[in-house]
Design a protein around this motif. Structure first.
Motif: not given
Length: 307
Positions: A3-4, A6, A26, A28, A53-55, A57, A223
């Motif tokens: 999961r990203l 944003v 991803w 999103v 989320p894993d990351a 932005v 990423l």
């Protein structure tokens, strides 16, 4: 699927990133402000705790050109600082290991001109016309650095893009940056039959612009392997053009054949602001979209989406 999250997912950078083919790797998460207000610290923490989320932005922010920054410096400082502080504090508490913070080239001192290298941040006075926004961006960037000092396992990094343009940009002259403002002005001049278009200053100040799609490509590469990314890195083409050049290219793309007049009494900001891309080159990447190609794609989007 990872999961990203944003932030600013419906702005120019966020929308461009979400539409890039590489984003398919991803899942999103890009809530609109009506769904998640980043200025609400408690709501943001609760949202992150639910979605995990894993990351992240971080592309959100209150943005605008010279006119907007000069008119509302309190808003540009306070809201951007609040957003950055809330997000990074919550990500740290929740335990998010991967984060890309998107900063701005306005964090550099005003009088350096060219070859702006990452270690020169906080070595001189900022450009007064956007100082509030720059201070907020510097604060967020330093928080990323401090968090990594305290927890070496974090893959938190800051990218400093040069000025951006592209589809999904803001074209209203009261809010827009240079390139979209020029596109709007010259388009209106063409359809309304104006023979002249005004340029602030003498047009000799230089600016570095990158197509937003190229930044999306750089984000996705970062990423995919954050450990290869420097803690702070400029992102840009490493070349700049005069303001007159941008007006001429836009006029050529749009097909307007009038003449330009210069208002020497209007502010122009920094005379030059060209990023060093040494770290980016060492990372093995460079933007691919040429200026005329990018402006043509942006104008095509503008024609399709603007009233």
């Amino acid at each position: 699927m990872a999961r990203l999250f944003v932030t600013g997912g419906h702005g120019m950078v966020g929308s461009t990133l979400r539409s890039h083919p590489g984003i398919e790797a991803w899942e999103v998460l890009a809530p609109a402000r009506a769904e998640l207000d980043l200025c609400d610290a408690a709501a943001l923490r609760d949202w992150l705790a639910r979605h995990r989320p894993d990351a992240v932005v971080h592309a959100a922010g209150v943005v605008g050109g010279i006119q907007a920054n000069m008119a509302e410096p309190v808003r540009f400082l306070a809201e951007n600082a609040r957003i950055g502080l809330n997000l990074l504090t919550a990500c740290r508490e929740i335990g998010i290991r991967m984060l890309l913070n998107l900063s701005s080239s306005c964090v550099y001192p005003r009088d350096l001109g060219r070859g702006l290298s990452e270690e020169q941040i906080l070595t001189g006075a900022l450009e007064p016309t956007n100082e509030g926004y720059a201070l907020a961006k510097i604060m967020t960037m330093r928080l990323v650095d401090y968090a990594c000092r305290e927890d070496r396992s974090l893959q938190w990094h800051t990218l400093i893009p040069c000025n951006l343009y592209g589809p999904h940009d803001k074209f209203d002259p009261r809010q827009s940056h240079l390139v979209p403002a020029i596109i709007h002005k010259i388009h209106r001049a063409r359809i309304e039959g104006h023979e002249t278009v005004e340029i602030w200053g003498d047009g000799s100040a230089r600016r570095e612009f990158m197509y937003a799609g190229d930044l999306a490509e750089a984000i996705l590469r970062a990423l995919a392997d954050p450990s290869a990314l420097p803690p702070v890195m400029n992102v840009g083409p490493g070349v700049d053009h005069t303001i007159n050049d941008y007006y001429n290219v836009v006029a050529e793309v749009i097909g307007w054949q009038g003449r330009f007049i210069h208002d020497l009494g209007k502010p122009v900001g920094m005379r030059r602001k060209l990023l060093s891309v040494t770290r980016q080159a060492e990372w093995g990447w460079a933007p691919r979209t040429g200026l005329r190609e990018g402006i043509a794609a942006t104008y095509a989007w503008y024609l399709e989406h603007q009233p």
